[in-house]
Design a protein around this motif. Structure first.
Motif, PDB file in Angstrom:
ATOM      1  N   LEU A 292      19.808  25.334   4.586  1.00  0.00           N
ATOM      2  CA  LEU A 292      20.200  26.717   4.843  1.00  0.00           C
ATOM      3  C   LEU A 292      21.471  26.781   5.678  1.00  0.00           C
ATOM      4  N   ARG A 294      23.929  29.042   8.318  1.00  0.00           N
ATOM      5  CA  ARG A 294      23.490  29.707   9.555  1.00  0.00           C
ATOM      6  C   ARG A 294      23.068  31.149   9.310  1.00  0.00           C
ATOM      7  N   LYS A 297      19.546  30.989   7.881  1.00  0.00           N
ATOM      8  CA  LYS A 297      18.601  30.655   8.949  1.00  0.00           C
ATOM      9  C   LYS A 297      18.342  31.864   9.832  1.00  0.00           C
ATOM     10  N   SER A 301      14.740  33.582   9.993  1.00  0.00           N
ATOM     11  CA  SER A 301      14.078  33.518  11.298  1.00  0.00           C
ATOM     12  C   SER A 301      13.756  34.911  11.817  1.00  0.00           C
TER      13      SER A 301
END
Length: 319
Positions: A292, A294, A297, A301
């Motif tokens: 992934l 950033r 992510k 997340s």
């Protein structure tokens, strides 16, 4: 066909030949593959022959009535998809190498995923990383799983009929389905109805409305209500199923929380059952093997954090 030294295969293999073979395998036709690649048919046939020479194996068996991959062809296709999934991530990964989070996120989503939690995750992501971008691909649930498995999507949100051991699943929310009709239907505006009143009525539905698919509870309820077995309108899109109901093709299922506004506006009428409607769980699908960037992510997340922090009772819509 003489096999070249197997150790040289990795160094000698032409990515363009492999990409052409993947398209041939998915199109199940040299002609259709040529159309998708915007190439002439002889060029595609020649690419297939060159690839077979390079790997030293026949990859395809075809004649006027048969088109199927050999064992070597199936293996090469499966590994080719893995290679494609890895290479397709490179532009996004390279773009994200900076101090700012500026990557791109591709989310595969079942068409009727309507969730305040998902919307909140997107809003927070954009507020925090305004230079990042998002593509949302609406698709049937089976296609969502395929996109995630092949690492073409950052992650997916959809119904699940069978779990793939290569993917991770996390429940996002639960929705309840009801039957509805449009203003021109004979049952519109009638109260006090029972399932018996639906017997023999024509119906429309989603492509996954089958006993062995993701909308199994809805399929069982259709059977219990003895709706006409011949579904007259089908779509993988919630908007199109909604359209088929409203214009009067037949009775159809929709998530209760999605239909609430249309009921208030008088374009949909809810039908039985009014108690204990079928429940469907919607899942977050993640491929742990996908690299992934950033941005991916951060959005993933953020969504997972919202799921963890929101009690289940607040992730149940329409019950």
């Amino acid at each position: 066909m003489q096999s070249p030294p197997i150790e040289r295969l990795v160094w000698d293999l032409d990515w363009n030949l492999l990409r052409t073979f993947i398209v041939i395998a998915e199109a199940k036709s040299i002609t259709r593959a040529a159309e998708r690649l915007n190439l002439k048919q002889p060029s595609v046939s020649n690419a297939l022959r060159r690839l077979e020479d390079r790997v030293g194996r026949r990859l395809l068996e075809r004649d006027a009535s048969r088109f199927e991959l050999t064992d070597a062809g199936r293996l090469l296709y499966e590994q080719g998809i893995e290679v494609f999934g890895t290479i397709s991530q490179l532009p996004s990964l390279l773009r994200s190498v900076s101090d700012d989070v500026v990557g791109h996120v591709t989310i595969a989503v079942a068409s009727h995923v309507i969730s305040p939690l998902f919307d909140q995750a997107l809003a927070q992501f954009h507020a925090e990383y305004p230079r990042s971008s998002v593509t949302i691909l609406a698709a049937a649930s089976s296609e969502v799983a395929k996109q995630v498995k092949e690492r073409r999507a950052s992650f997916g949100i959809s119904l699940v009929s069978q779990r793939d051991p290569e993917l991770d699943y996390e429940m996002v929310y639960r929705e309840f389905f009801g039957f509805f009709c449009g203003p021109s239907h004979r049952l519109y505006g009638r109260s006090g109805l029972t399932l018996d009143d639906l017997q023999g009525e024509s119906s429309v539905s989603f492509q996954t409305d089958h006993i062995f698919d993701a909308l199994r509870p809805v399929a069982l309820l259709r059977s219990e209500a003895k709706l006409d077995a011949n579904i007259v309108g089908v779509s993988s899109s919630l908007e199109e199923v909604r359209r088929l109901i409203i214009v009067g093709l037949g009775i159809g299922p929709l998530p209760l929380h999605v239909a609430r506004r249309d009921i208030a506006d008088g374009v949909l009428w809810r039908l039985p059952p009014y108690d204990a409607p079928p429940a469907i769980d919607i899942f977050l699908l993640v491929n742990a093997h996908k690299a992934l960037n950033r941005a991916e992510k951060a959005l993933l997340s953020g969504l997972q954090t919202l799921i963890a922090e929101t009690p289940l009772k607040d992730r149940i819509y329409g019950g």
